[in-house]
Each structure stands twice: as structure tokens, then as C-alpha cells.
Motif scaffolding. Structure first.
Motif, PDB file in Angstrom:
ATOM      1  N   GLY A  61       2.408   7.075 -20.285  1.00  0.00           N
ATOM      2  CA  GLY A  61       3.522   7.654 -21.019  1.00  0.00           C
ATOM      3  C   GLY A  61       4.886   7.399 -20.427  1.00  0.00           C
ATOM      4  O   GLY A  61       5.786   8.252 -20.508  1.00  0.00           O
ATOM      5  N   GLY A  62       5.065   6.243 -19.805  1.00  0.00           N
ATOM      6  CA  GLY A  62       6.390   5.874 -19.310  1.00  0.00           C
ATOM      7  C   GLY A  62       6.625   6.169 -17.843  1.00  0.00           C
ATOM      8  O   GLY A  62       7.787   6.207 -17.405  1.00  0.00           O
ATOM      9  N   SER A  63       5.584   6.367 -17.065  1.00  0.00           N
ATOM     10  CA  SER A  63       5.751   6.594 -15.625  1.00  0.00           C
ATOM     11  C   SER A  63       4.772   5.710 -14.861  1.00  0.00           C
ATOM     12  O   SER A  63       3.656   5.452 -15.314  1.00  0.00           O
ATOM     13  N   ALA A  64       5.211   5.236 -13.707  1.00  0.00           N
ATOM     14  CA  ALA A  64       4.370   4.370 -12.881  1.00  0.00           C
ATOM     15  C   ALA A  64       4.691   4.610 -11.416  1.00  0.00           C
ATOM     16  O   ALA A  64       5.846   4.860 -11.050  1.00  0.00           O
ATOM     17  N   THR A  65       3.687   4.545 -10.581  1.00  0.00           N
ATOM     18  CA  THR A  65       3.857   4.743  -9.138  1.00  0.00           C
ATOM     19  C   THR A  65       3.993   3.393  -8.457  1.00  0.00           C
ATOM     20  O   THR A  65       3.150   2.506  -8.632  1.00  0.00           O
ATOM     21  N   VAL A  66       5.060   3.241  -7.678  1.00  0.00           N
ATOM     22  CA  VAL A  66       5.293   1.998  -6.951  1.00  0.00           C
ATOM     23  C   VAL A  66       4.623   2.088  -5.588  1.00  0.00           C
ATOM     24  O   VAL A  66       4.844   3.042  -4.839  1.00  0.00           O
ATOM     25  N   GLU A  67       3.806   1.111  -5.262  1.00  0.00           N
ATOM     26  CA  GLU A  67       3.135   1.085  -3.969  1.00  0.00           C
ATOM     27  C   GLU A  67       4.095   0.564  -2.900  1.00  0.00           C
ATOM     28  O   GLU A  67       5.032  -0.186  -3.198  1.00  0.00           O
ATOM     29  N   ASN A  68       3.827   0.924  -1.643  1.00  0.00           N
ATOM     30  CA  ASN A  68       4.732   0.511  -0.564  1.00  0.00           C
ATOM     31  C   ASN A  68       4.805  -1.000  -0.412  1.00  0.00           C
ATOM     32  O   ASN A  68       5.856  -1.560  -0.088  1.00  0.00           O
ATOM     33  N   ASN A  69       3.689  -1.690  -0.687  1.00  0.00           N
ATOM     34  CA  ASN A  69       3.715  -3.148  -0.535  1.00  0.00           C
ATOM     35  C   ASN A  69       4.327  -3.865  -1.739  1.00  0.00           C
ATOM     36  O   ASN A  69       4.327  -5.092  -1.807  1.00  0.00           O
ATOM     37  N   GLN A  70       4.858  -3.090  -2.685  1.00  0.00           N
ATOM     38  CA  GLN A  70       5.577  -3.684  -3.811  1.00  0.00           C
ATOM     39  C   GLN A  70       7.091  -3.606  -3.630  1.00  0.00           C
ATOM     40  O   GLN A  70       7.835  -4.170  -4.416  1.00  0.00           O
ATOM     41  N   ILE A  71       7.517  -2.889  -2.593  1.00  0.00           N
ATOM     42  CA  ILE A  71       8.951  -2.849  -2.280  1.00  0.00           C
ATOM     43  C   ILE A  71       9.238  -3.321  -0.858  1.00  0.00           C
ATOM     44  O   ILE A  71      10.387  -3.595  -0.516  1.00  0.00           O
ATOM     45  N   LEU A  72       8.176  -3.436  -0.037  1.00  0.00           N
ATOM     46  CA  LEU A  72       8.328  -3.897   1.335  1.00  0.00           C
ATOM     47  C   LEU A  72       7.178  -4.842   1.698  1.00  0.00           C
ATOM     48  O   LEU A  72       6.071  -4.700   1.173  1.00  0.00           O
ATOM     49  N   PRO A  73       7.422  -5.795   2.593  1.00  0.00           N
ATOM     50  CA  PRO A  73       6.343  -6.696   3.048  1.00  0.00           C
ATOM     51  C   PRO A  73       5.486  -6.005   4.092  1.00  0.00           C
ATOM     52  O   PRO A  73       5.607  -6.247   5.290  1.00  0.00           O
ATOM     53  N   VAL A  74       4.598  -5.126   3.650  1.00  0.00           N
ATOM     54  CA  VAL A  74       3.809  -4.305   4.564  1.00  0.00           C
ATOM     55  C   VAL A  74       2.641  -5.083   5.165  1.00  0.00           C
ATOM     56  O   VAL A  74       2.309  -4.928   6.336  1.00  0.00           O
ATOM     57  N   TYR A  75       2.007  -5.934   4.354  1.00  0.00           N
ATOM     58  CA  TYR A  75       0.802  -6.634   4.796  1.00  0.00           C
ATOM     59  C   TYR A  75       1.021  -8.154   4.814  1.00  0.00           C
ATOM     60  O   TYR A  75       1.896  -8.674   4.111  1.00  0.00           O
ATOM     61  N   PRO A  76       0.240  -8.883   5.605  1.00  0.00           N
ATOM     62  CA  PRO A  76       0.406 -10.335   5.717  1.00  0.00           C
ATOM     63  C   PRO A  76       0.420 -11.060   4.374  1.00  0.00           C
ATOM     64  O   PRO A  76       1.219 -11.975   4.167  1.00  0.00           O
ATOM     65  N   CYS A  77      -0.458 -10.650   3.449  1.00  0.00           N
ATOM     66  CA  CYS A  77      -0.521 -11.332   2.155  1.00  0.00           C
ATOM     67  C   CYS A  77       0.787 -11.186   1.370  1.00  0.00           C
ATOM     68  O   CYS A  77       1.130 -12.072   0.580  1.00  0.00           O
ATOM     69  N   ASN A  78       1.492 -10.063   1.570  1.00  0.00           N
ATOM     70  CA  ASN A  78       2.774  -9.880   0.887  1.00  0.00           C
ATOM     71  C   ASN A  78       3.778 -10.936   1.334  1.00  0.00           C
ATOM     72  O   ASN A  78       4.521 -11.495   0.525  1.00  0.00           O
ATOM     73  N   VAL A  79       3.797 -11.212   2.634  1.00  0.00           N
ATOM     74  CA  VAL A  79       4.720 -12.216   3.178  1.00  0.00           C
ATOM     75  C   VAL A  79       4.337 -13.609   2.699  1.00  0.00           C
ATOM     76  O   VAL A  79       5.189 -14.401   2.289  1.00  0.00           O
ATOM     77  N   VAL A  80       3.042 -13.914   2.743  1.00  0.00           N
ATOM     78  CA  VAL A  80       2.575 -15.232   2.288  1.00  0.00           C
ATOM     79  C   VAL A  80       2.928 -15.450   0.822  1.00  0.00           C
ATOM     80  O   VAL A  80       3.337 -16.553   0.428  1.00  0.00           O
ATOM     81  N   MET A  81       2.784 -14.404   0.008  1.00  0.00           N
ATOM     82  CA  MET A  81       3.095 -14.517  -1.422  1.00  0.00           C
ATOM     83  C   MET A  81       4.533 -14.968  -1.636  1.00  0.00           C
ATOM     84  O   MET A  81       4.802 -15.880  -2.441  1.00  0.00           O
ATOM     85  N   TRP A  82       5.475 -14.371  -0.905  1.00  0.00           N
ATOM     86  CA  TRP A  82       6.880 -14.742  -1.056  1.00  0.00           C
ATOM     87  C   TRP A  82       7.173 -16.093  -0.423  1.00  0.00           C
ATOM     88  O   TRP A  82       8.037 -16.850  -0.900  1.00  0.00           O
TER      89      TRP A  82
END
Length: 246
Positions: A61-82
Motif C-alpha cells: 500500500g505504498g510503503s517499503a523498507t530500505v535495507e542497510n545494504n541498499q543505501i550503504l556498501p555493507v557487504y563485499p557483493c555490494n561493492v563488487v556490484m558497483w
């Protein structure tokens, strides 16, 4: 983890990855086509990573929870993705920056992607592909794996001793990101998430920094042995000697 769904996913994902890379190597011959393939898998990886926000938004209904690894490079895969995305968007694929990014994506990104598929923490906590958050996590690692492997099969990079420098630089980036993430959390009075698993890791009971140093040393030795099959003038020590004479 490793239930029927997980095993089937790994088999199907691995098979598709092998088939796609074979098709690309057989039919994608010009640089323009290769670049498009690399960009596609880099971009689709990012889109899948964030896709749960759209799914949650419209299903809640128009709300969503943002995970920490979607706003910060918390895990190695996040860095590799970018890194994969940045490398794919670089026009000149012959320059040093692309080589550093591309070589690290091949080595570090391949390992991260395979671990993210085989030992996925989210799947371990919720062992079903019916949960979209779990499914999108596996899918994004699968597409990232194709992009990282394509660095080599698409002939964007070459196997050489100097790959170890790119890996060392990439691991150094991991450490820097982890320190910054943890520091940012602590500055705002939050419990740090152990960014990049600098303190511990969920796979092996050894410090990731020690693993990284050992990994770079082993990689250097393996690549040095591999280069013995090349003519002397193409080996790493001869190139260094030639540069020093200049």
C-alpha cells in the motif's frame, strides 16, 4: 540451506551461466556487442538488487523498507556490484582504471557471487524461493556472476601476475568501505553492522583481513607459475626490469 529448491536453483543457475558465456564467446565478436552484454548484466544486477523496494511498495500500500545494504556498501557483493557497473560504463576498456576494476571483478566478484549463491544467508534464514527478498538476492548474485566471468571470457582482461595488484587494490577498497560504514553507524549512535565482515565472517572463523593477505600471496604465486609458459619477454619480472631501465 541446501534443500531441494536451493540445489535446483544452483544447478539451473550454473547451467544457464555456462550456456550464456558459451553463446557470447561464439557469437559476440565485435567490441560494441561485448560492451552491451557487459553493461546489460551490470545494470540488471543493480536493478534486481533494488527491485524488492518496488515489489514491497506496491504490495504494502505504498510503503517499503530500505535495507542497510541498499543505501550503504555493507557487504563485499555490494561493492563488487558497483565496481562492475562502473567498469561496464567506462568507454575506454584499455586504461588502467578499467583493468583494475575488471580484474578484481573477475577474481573477487566471482568468489563473492558464488558464495552469495551457495551460502546465501537470507536463504539460510528463510529457505524458500517463494519469498521475493530471498529470490532477488540469489538472482542478483547470478547475474553478477555472469558479468564478472565475462570479464575474462569476453577478453576484457588477461590472466597475468599483475592481476594480483588489482585484487589487492579491490580488497583494500573493501576494508575502506567497511571502516567507513562502521564509523558512520557509530557516529549516529547505532550498532555497527560489521561492514565487510572486518571483525568476523559467517563462513570461516578467520579474520577476513588475514584471508585477504593470504589470498593475494597465493594468487601471485599461482599466476607467477602460470606465466612460466610464456616467452621470457612477456613475463612479469622482465616487464618490470624493462620499465626500470626506462
Amino acid at each position: 540451506m541446501f534443500n531441494t529448491q536451493h540445489i535446483l536453483y544452483m544447478v539451473i543457475s550454473g547451467s544457464l551461466t555456462a550456456v550464456l558465456l558459451w553463446l557470447f564467446s561464439k557469437y559476440a565478436k565485435d567490441d560494441q556487442t561485448k560492451n552491451k552484454i557487459l553493461k546489460f548484466f551490470a545494470i540488471i544486477t543493480v536493478m534486481i538488487h533494488y527491485s524488492n523496494l518496488w515489489v514491497d511498495y506496491f504490495s504494502n500500500g505504498g510503503s517499503a523498507t530500505v535495507e542497510n545494504n541498499q543505501i550503504l556498501p555493507v557487504y563485499p557483493c555490494n561493492v563488487v556490484m558497483w565496481m562492475l557497473l562502473a567498469a561496464s560504463l567506462l568507454r575506454n576498456k584499455k586504461r588502467l582504471l578499467f583493468q583494475l576494476l575488471g580484474e578484481f571483478c573477475f577474481y573477487g566478484g566471482t568468489v563473492c557471487s558464488m558464495l552469495g549463491i551457495a551460502l546465501n544467508v537470507n536463504f539460510g534464514n528463510t529457505p524458500t524461493l517463494a519469498d521475493y527478498d530471498v529470490l532477488k538476492g540469489l538472482l542478483s548474485h547470478s547475474t553478477m556472476l555472469v558479468g564478472c566471468l565475462y570479464m575474462l571470457t569476453g577478453r576484457f582482461i588477461k590472466i597475468r601476475v599483475f592481476n594480483a595488484i588489482s585484487v589487492a587494490a579491490g580488497l583494500g577498497t573493501f576494508v575502506l568501505c567497511g571502516i567507513c560504514v562502521n564509523f558512520l553507524y557509530e557516529c549516529f549512535g547505532m550498532e555497527a553492522p560489521d561492514g565487510m565482515w572486518l571483525i568476523s565472517n559467517p563462513y570461516i572463523g578467520v579474520s577476513p583481513m588475514i584471508l585477504g593477505i593470504v589470498g593475494v600471496i597465493v594468487l601471485f604465486c599461482v599466476l607467477a607459475l602460470w606465466e612460466l609458459r610464456l616467452p621470457v619477454e612477456k613475463r612479469w619480472y622482465h616487464k618490470l626490469r624493462r620499465r626500470n631501465k626506462k
